[in-house]
Each structure stands twice: as C-alpha cells, then as structure tokens.
Design a protein around this motif. Structure first.
Motif, short mmCIF file in Angstrom:
data_model
loop_
_atom_site.label_atom_id
_atom_site.label_comp_id
_atom_site.label_asym_id
_atom_site.label_seq_id
_atom_site.Cartn_x
_atom_site.Cartn_y
_atom_site.Cartn_z
N ILE A 194 11.55 21.24 -33.22
CA ILE A 194 10.16 21.61 -33.56
C ILE A 194 9.91 21.53 -35.07
CG2 ILE A 194 9.60 23.02 -31.53
CD1 ILE A 194 10.22 25.52 -33.26
N ARG B 239 3.80 20.28 -36.42
CA ARG B 239 3.27 20.05 -35.07
C ARG B 239 2.50 18.73 -34.90
NH1 ARG B 239 3.12 23.20 -30.01
NH2 ARG B 239 1.64 22.05 -28.78
N HIS C 117 7.25 28.29 -29.27
CA HIS C 117 6.31 27.44 -30.00
C HIS C 117 5.60 26.47 -29.05
CE1 HIS C 117 4.58 24.94 -33.08
NE2 HIS C 117 5.15 23.88 -32.54
#
Ligand code: URA
Length: 291
Positions: free
Chosen positions: A188, A208, A233
């Motif tokens: 991530i 992101r 997340h």
C-alpha cells in the motif's frame, strides 16, 4: 589508549541507541543533515483534500502594537522559560504547480507509473528510503497481492517481499500453484517506513492514486490483502485482521470492482506458526476463485 577505549565504548552506545530507534541500516556513505532542509517536512509539498496542514507560522508571543512601550527586560538571573518554546512546526506551503493530487489516469503502463513515482514528492517516506519498491512478479496477473510496506531487504533491493516474509509468501503461493509468472506483488506504500513502523493512513492515501492505477493496469481477478494495515486501508475497515480475514469482498478500486480477501501477513505467520492453518484456508478459497 584510555581515550580510544572511551570513544569506542561511546560509539558502541550510540550505535545501540540508533538500533533501538529503528536505524538499522546505513543507506549512504555520507550522513544526511536533516536540519539543513529547513522547516520543510518531507512530503509537505503535497496535501490530500481533508488532510490537516500546519499553520503558516509557529505560534509565538503576540506582536507589540506600534508605539507601545517596550516590554520590560527580564532580570538577569531569570531562568529561561521552560514551557513557552513552541513545538517545531512545519509551515504549509502554498501549492506549487504539480502539487495537486497526482493525475495518473493517463499512465499507460507500469514503467510509466514507476517514472511518475520517481518524480513524486507527495509521500514523506521517500525522504528516508533508499529505493522505490513498486512491484515484483507479472505485469498483468489474475492474482494481485497487496502487502503493507517494504522492509529493510526490500528497500535495499527495490522490490517488495524479498526478505524472510517474502520467502514464506513465495512458499504459500507455490502451495496453491502460483508464482511470479501469474502473480503481481506490491504494497500500500512504495517506500520503507523508517524503523519498519506501520505506514500512517496519510502515507497510504498519498500513494493511493498510484495503487489504483496499478490495479487498473494489472487487471487482477482477485486481490489478496496481506495483514491488518493493508486490509484496513483497502477495505476501509476498523476491525482487526482476525475479524477481517477470510471473507470475500467487492473492492472498488482503479475504476473497477475486484473480488478481494484479506489474510494473515507472512511476517506474522513467521512469529506465530500456529496461525498458518487460517492462512491456508484463505489461500484455498483464493485458489478456488482463480480456477
Ligand atoms: N512486508 C510487507 O508488507 N511488504 C513487503 O514488501 C515486505 C514485508
């Protein structure tokens, strides 16, 4: 001689302190003088909507009115105040051109995504990491693994999951007939957090847009999130990994909907081998879905 011995001991204590603080690898020959950077925090050039920014200047004593009598001098023996020193503040800068949330919708392939990440200054982790860790494995793949963050080995090599946890991950994948030729492995966040701490939600959010584009380019049939930080997340979940794991979800990411599941992180399995049966069940469900 005695001096040498004293210096040697002091250096040993300093190194032990560094290690305890999470500084466990020398990344460059020369030390970095972080104070020379001034007041700019790494990654401060970029703020996502809704992210709090520090005030323009640190709070200080109120400015004197023009014409007001000068403030009385403190007595010479006065002790310096201990509570008035303002906490160090990093002023928010006015966004410069290119500081907006990155628009990566037009990125056509992973090489281009990598080039965009190399030029990206919006995630503070980049300042302390040695290398960008984008992915390893296949460029397009039916299975996409999304872990938490690169560790020491990954940072040195510039690839996700190449350390001990990665070796266990490869064995887990082999057990369901998968390997680097049909699996895409990433995290991530793309840079190692100092001292291997868990990445903050802000750091994950900064990365992101790139992760979303990465999913769109890889076009997986199944996304497998490894560990609590990744699962929380990706699924915007508040529960712990033991509650989140093993359940199928629809993950809306990168403009598509993908079947997704979370399982236990291989680093956790290395510490807790008794939990391997749960990960095994999850992997069997993934295997069935990929058929
Ligand atoms: N742990 C992760 O979550 N990712 C890596 O790349 C390595 C260890």
């Amino acid at each position: 001689m005695i001096e040498d011995e004293t210096i040697r001991k002091a250096a040993g204590r300093l190194l032990a302190w560094y290690e305890a603080m999470g500084v466990d690898a020398a990344l460059a020959d020369e030390p970095v003088d972080w104070l020379a950077r001034g007041e700019t925090a790494p990654g401060a050039r970029f703020a996502l909507p809704g992210m709090a920014t520090a005030p323009e200047t640190a709070p200080g004593p109120p400015a004197a009115r023009p014409g007001a009598a000068p403030a009385p001098r403190p007595p010479l023996n006065a002790r310096p105040p201990t509570t008035t020193r303002p906490a160090r503040q990093f002023p928010a800068k006015a966004p410069a051109a290119g500081d907006a949330a990155p628009d990566v919708a037009g990125v056509a392939n992973l090489a281009e995504l990598k080039a965009r990440l190399m030029a990206f200054e919006g995630c503070g982790l980049k300042a302390t990491a040695k290398n960008l860790c984008l992915y390893r494995g296949a460029e397009t793949a039916p299975l996409m693994i999304i872990g938490e963050a690169p560790g020491r080995e990954e940072d040195l090599e510039g690839k996700p999951f190449v350390g001990r946890a990665g070796q266990l991950l490869d064995k887990m994948l082999a057990s369901i007939g998968m390997d680097e030729t049909n699996t895409h492995i990433t995290n991530i966040v793309y840079w190692r957090p100092p001292g291997n701490r868990t990445p903050t939600p802000q750091e994950a959010l900064a990365c992101r847009p790139f992760l979303e584009r990465q999913v769109a380019l890889v076009r997986p049939k199944v996304v497998l999130a490894l560990g609590g930080a990744s699962a929380k997340h990706l699924f915007d979940a508040a529960d712990g990994i033991m509650r989140i794991r093993g359940k199928w979800r629809e993950l809306n990411i990168g403009g598509t909907s993908v079947k997704a599941m979370a399982t236990l992180h291989p680093a956790y399995l290395l510490r807790t081998p008794a939990a391997k049966n749960m990960a095994w069940r999850d992997l069997l469900a993934v295997k069935a879905e990929l058929k």
